[in-house]
Design a protein around this motif. Structure first.
Motif, PDB file in Angstrom:
ATOM      1  N   ALA A   5      27.135  25.005   1.039  1.00 20.98           N
ATOM      2  CA  ALA A   5      26.498  25.754   2.376  1.00 20.98           C
ATOM      3  C   ALA A   5      24.990  25.556   2.289  1.00 20.98           C
ATOM      4  CB  ALA A   5      26.737  27.278   2.316  1.00 20.98           C
ATOM      5  N   MET A   6      24.530  25.497   1.169  1.00 22.85           N
ATOM      6  CA  MET A   6      23.087  25.111   1.184  1.00 22.85           C
ATOM      7  C   MET A   6      22.748  24.016   1.642  1.00 22.85           C
ATOM      8  SD  MET A   6      20.599  24.773  -2.186  1.00 22.85           S
ATOM      9  CE  MET A   6      18.998  24.165  -2.343  1.00 22.85           C
ATOM     10  N   ALA A  62      19.795  23.346   4.489  1.00 28.48           N
ATOM     11  CA  ALA A  62      18.483  22.779   4.226  1.00 28.48           C
ATOM     12  C   ALA A  62      18.193  21.743   5.022  1.00 28.48           C
ATOM     13  CB  ALA A  62      18.459  22.247   2.537  1.00 28.48           C
ATOM     14  N   GLY A  63      19.296  20.858   5.382  1.00 33.82           N
ATOM     15  CA  GLY A  63      18.890  19.845   6.116  1.00 33.82           C
ATOM     16  C   GLY A  63      18.656  20.294   7.404  1.00 33.82           C
ATOM     17  N   ALA A  64      19.513  20.872   8.250  1.00 32.27           N
ATOM     18  CA  ALA A  64      19.269  21.559   9.359  1.00 32.27           C
ATOM     19  C   ALA A  64      17.939  22.360   9.450  1.00 32.27           C
ATOM     20  CB  ALA A  64      20.471  22.298   9.876  1.00 32.27           C
ATOM     21  N   LEU A 118      25.006  13.880   1.725  1.00 32.73           N
ATOM     22  CA  LEU A 118      25.684  13.644   2.916  1.00 32.73           C
ATOM     23  C   LEU A 118      25.661  14.773   3.782  1.00 32.73           C
ATOM     24  CD1 LEU A 118      27.131  11.585   4.817  1.00 32.73           C
ATOM     25  CD2 LEU A 118      29.119  12.098   3.702  1.00 32.73           C
ATOM     26  N   LEU A 119      26.050  16.053   3.429  1.00 30.54           N
ATOM     27  CA  LEU A 119      26.252  17.123   4.339  1.00 30.54           C
ATOM     28  C   LEU A 119      24.523  17.587   4.875  1.00 30.54           C
ATOM     29  CD1 LEU A 119      28.702  19.675   2.406  1.00 30.54           C
ATOM     30  CD2 LEU A 119      28.978  18.235   4.489  1.00 30.54           C
ATOM     31  N   ALA A 120      23.851  17.424   3.996  1.00 31.47           N
ATOM     32  CA  ALA A 120      22.232  17.735   4.239  1.00 31.47           C
ATOM     33  C   ALA A 120      21.752  16.720   5.427  1.00 31.47           C
ATOM     34  CB  ALA A 120      21.278  17.724   3.262  1.00 31.47           C
ATOM     35  N   LEU A 121      22.170  15.554   5.336  1.00 30.48           N
ATOM     36  CA  LEU A 121      21.558  14.659   6.215  1.00 30.48           C
ATOM     37  C   LEU A 121      22.187  14.380   7.455  1.00 30.48           C
ATOM     38  CD1 LEU A 121      21.207  11.501   3.883  1.00 30.48           C
ATOM     39  CD2 LEU A 121      19.248  12.985   4.776  1.00 30.48           C
ATOM     40  N   ALA A 175      25.304  28.288  11.847  1.00 25.79           N
ATOM     41  CA  ALA A 175      26.820  27.729  12.301  1.00 25.79           C
ATOM     42  C   ALA A 175      26.974  26.677  11.178  1.00 25.79           C
ATOM     43  CB  ALA A 175      26.865  27.044  13.355  1.00 25.79           C
ATOM     44  N   LEU A 176      26.063  25.747  10.768  1.00 28.19           N
ATOM     45  CA  LEU A 176      26.081  24.968   9.751  1.00 28.19           C
ATOM     46  C   LEU A 176      26.403  25.449   8.483  1.00 28.19           C
ATOM     47  CD1 LEU A 176      23.908  22.523  11.160  1.00 28.19           C
ATOM     48  CD2 LEU A 176      26.304  21.797  10.865  1.00 28.19           C
ATOM     49  N   ILE A 177      25.714  26.439   8.083  1.00 27.08           N
ATOM     50  CA  ILE A 177      25.851  27.167   6.668  1.00 27.08           C
ATOM     51  C   ILE A 177      27.247  27.843   6.855  1.00 27.08           C
ATOM     52  CG2 ILE A 177      25.010  29.128   5.618  1.00 27.08           C
ATOM     53  CD1 ILE A 177      22.133  28.700   6.380  1.00 27.08           C
TER      54      ILE A 177
END
Length: 358
Positions: A210-211, A215-217, A85-88, A229-231
Motif C-alpha cells: 500500500a505504501m 508514495a508514488g501518487a 513498479l507500483l509506485a511508478l 484509492a491507490l493505497i
C-alpha cells in the motif's frame, strides 16, 4: 499478451538499453500485462532503470566498504521490484515527471528490502534470492543492523520528499515492525489464529504494497481521493499477494517459484491454508488435520502426503476464495480512477496474481 503466457515467452530486450537484472521482473510484467502504449511503456522502462540505479547507489552509500557489502547485499542479488513498479504506476495519476518520483519508489523498495533482512533472522533463513542470506554471511546481529540501516536510509530520502510521503513512510515502518512482533508473539489466548494471520500480513505485506502506490501518487501530486484509492488498492492487493504465495508453496513446482515445494510446511510456517485446515471440522480433511497437528512435515513421506491432501482440501479452496475476494476489493478501488494505461496495468496485475495460483 495474457497472464497465462507470461511464463512461456522469452524476456524481451528493452529498446531503452539493458535493464539491471533486478528490474527484469517488473519490466516483463509491464511489457506483457500493460497496454500497448509506447510512450507509457518508455516512460516506465526509463523510470524503472533510474530507480534501480538510485536503489543500488543509496543502499551502499557509506564510506566503510564492509558496511556497504552488507547493506547492498540484497539489492545486488535480484528481487521482483514490484513495489518500485507500483509506485511508478501510481505516479501516472499525477505528474510522473515531477521531481522526486523515482526517489519515492526507492523509499518503498528500501523499506521492503530492510524487512527481508529482519525476516531472514527471525525465520533463520539460509537463502534469499538464490544466494546466502545476510544472517548467514554476517551473523544475526549484523543482519539486523543492516536492516535498520536501510530503514534509516529510507527515512533520510523520504525527508526530502512531500510531507505526505514522510508520514506514509513513518506509518508503514510502524505497521511493519508491529506485524513482525505479532508474528513472533503468536495469537493471544483469546485470539482466533486466522484473524491473527490477517493482522500479521496487514503489517508485514499489505502495508508495504500500500505504501508504494501511495508514495508514488503523493510525490506526483495526485489528488487526495486518487491517493486514497491507490493505497486501498495496495492494501487489498497485498493481502491477495500473500495468500497467493501461501498457495504457491503448496502447489507450484520449484521452477515457477524458485523454491522447494512445501518449504513453508517444512519450516512449520502457519500459512493461511494450514490455519484453515486446522480449524475446519470437515471429516474429509481429518487425516490432513492429524498430520498437520504433528508439527513441521520434516519426514519425506508425511510431507508428500500433506501436499497431496492439500490439493483436494476444502481449506485450499477457502484460501483461494479469500484471495479472490481481496483481488475484487483491489479492482473495486480502481473503479473511480481515470482510465489511464496505468489503471489497466494495475488491474492486469490482479489477473497475474490469480493466474499464479491457477
Amino acid at each position: 499478451m495474457t497472464a497465462e503466457q507470461l511464463y512461456e515467452a522469452p524476456i524481451p530486450a528493452s529498446p531503452y538499453g539493458p535493464l539491471p537484472y533486478s528490474s527484469v521482473y517488473s519490466s516483463v510484467l509491464l511489457s506483457r500485462l500493460g497496454p500497448n502504449e509506447p510512450a507509457f511503456r518508455r516512460r516506465l522502462e526509463e523510470a524503472l532503470a533510474a530507480a534501480e540505479r538510485c536503489l543500488r547507489d543509496c543502499s551502499r552509500d557509506t564510506p566503510d566498504p564492509r558496511v556497504a557489502d552488507l547493506t547492498g547485499h540484497l539489492t545486488t542479488t535480484g528481487g521482483k521490484r514490484l513495489r518500485t513498479l507500483l509506485a511508478l504506476l501510481a505516479a501516472e495519476f499525477g505528474d510522473p515527471s515531477r521531481e522526486g518520483v523515482v526517489r519515492a519508489a526507492v523509499v518503498a523498495e528500501l523499506v521492503h528490502i530492510a524487512s527481508l533482512y529482519h525476516d531472514d533472522v527471525v525465520d533463520r533463513a539460509a537463502v534469499r534470492h538464490g544466494v546466502s542470506s545476510a544472517n548467514v554471511l554476517w551473523g544475526d546481529r549484523m543482519a539486523v543492523l543492516g536492516g535498520n540501516w536501510l530503514l534509516a536510509r529510507a527515512a533520510r530520502i523520504a525527508a526530502g520528499l512531500e510531507p505526505g510521503v514522510i508520514d506514509l513512510n513513518a506509518g508503514t515502518a510502524n505497521r511493519l515492525i508491529t506485524g513482525q512482533m505479532r508474528e513472533l508473539a503468536g495469537p493471544g489466548p483469546e485470539e482466533n489464529p486466522v484473524e491473527h494471520y490477517f493482522r500479521v500480513i496487514a503489517g508485514k505485506t499489505a502495508a508495504l504494497l500500500a505504501m508504494a502506490p501511495g508514495a508514488g501518487a503523493l510525490q506526483a501530486g495526485a489528488p487526495r481521493v486518487v491517493v486514497d484509492a491507490l493505497i486501498e488498492y495496495g492494501e487489498q492487493f497485498g493481502v491477495a499477494f500473500q495468500i497467493a504465495d501461501d498457495l504457491l508453496d503448496l502447489a507450484s513446482p520449484e521452477g515457477l517459484t524458485g523454491k522447494e515445494r512445501g518449504k513453508d510446511l517444512l519450516a512449520g510456517v502457519s500459512s493461511l491454508p494450514v490455519l484453515l485446515a486446522l480449524e475446519d471440522d470437515d471429516p474429509r480433511d481429518a487425516e490432513l488435520r492429524e498430520l498437520l497437528a504433528a508439527g513441521p512435515t520434516d519426514e519425506a513421506d508425511r510431507h508428500l502426503r500433506v501436499l497431496e491432501l492439500f490439493s483436494v482440501s476444502r481449506a485450499t479452496a477457502r484460501a483461494e476464495a479469500l484471495m479472490h475476494e481481496r483481488l475484487a476489493g483491489a479492482r473495486a478501488a480502481l473503479a473511480s480512477l481515470p482510465a489511464l494505461p496505468a489503471r489497466h496495468t494495475l488491474d492486469a496485475l490482479c489477473d497475474f496474481v490469480s493466474f499464479r495460483t491457477g
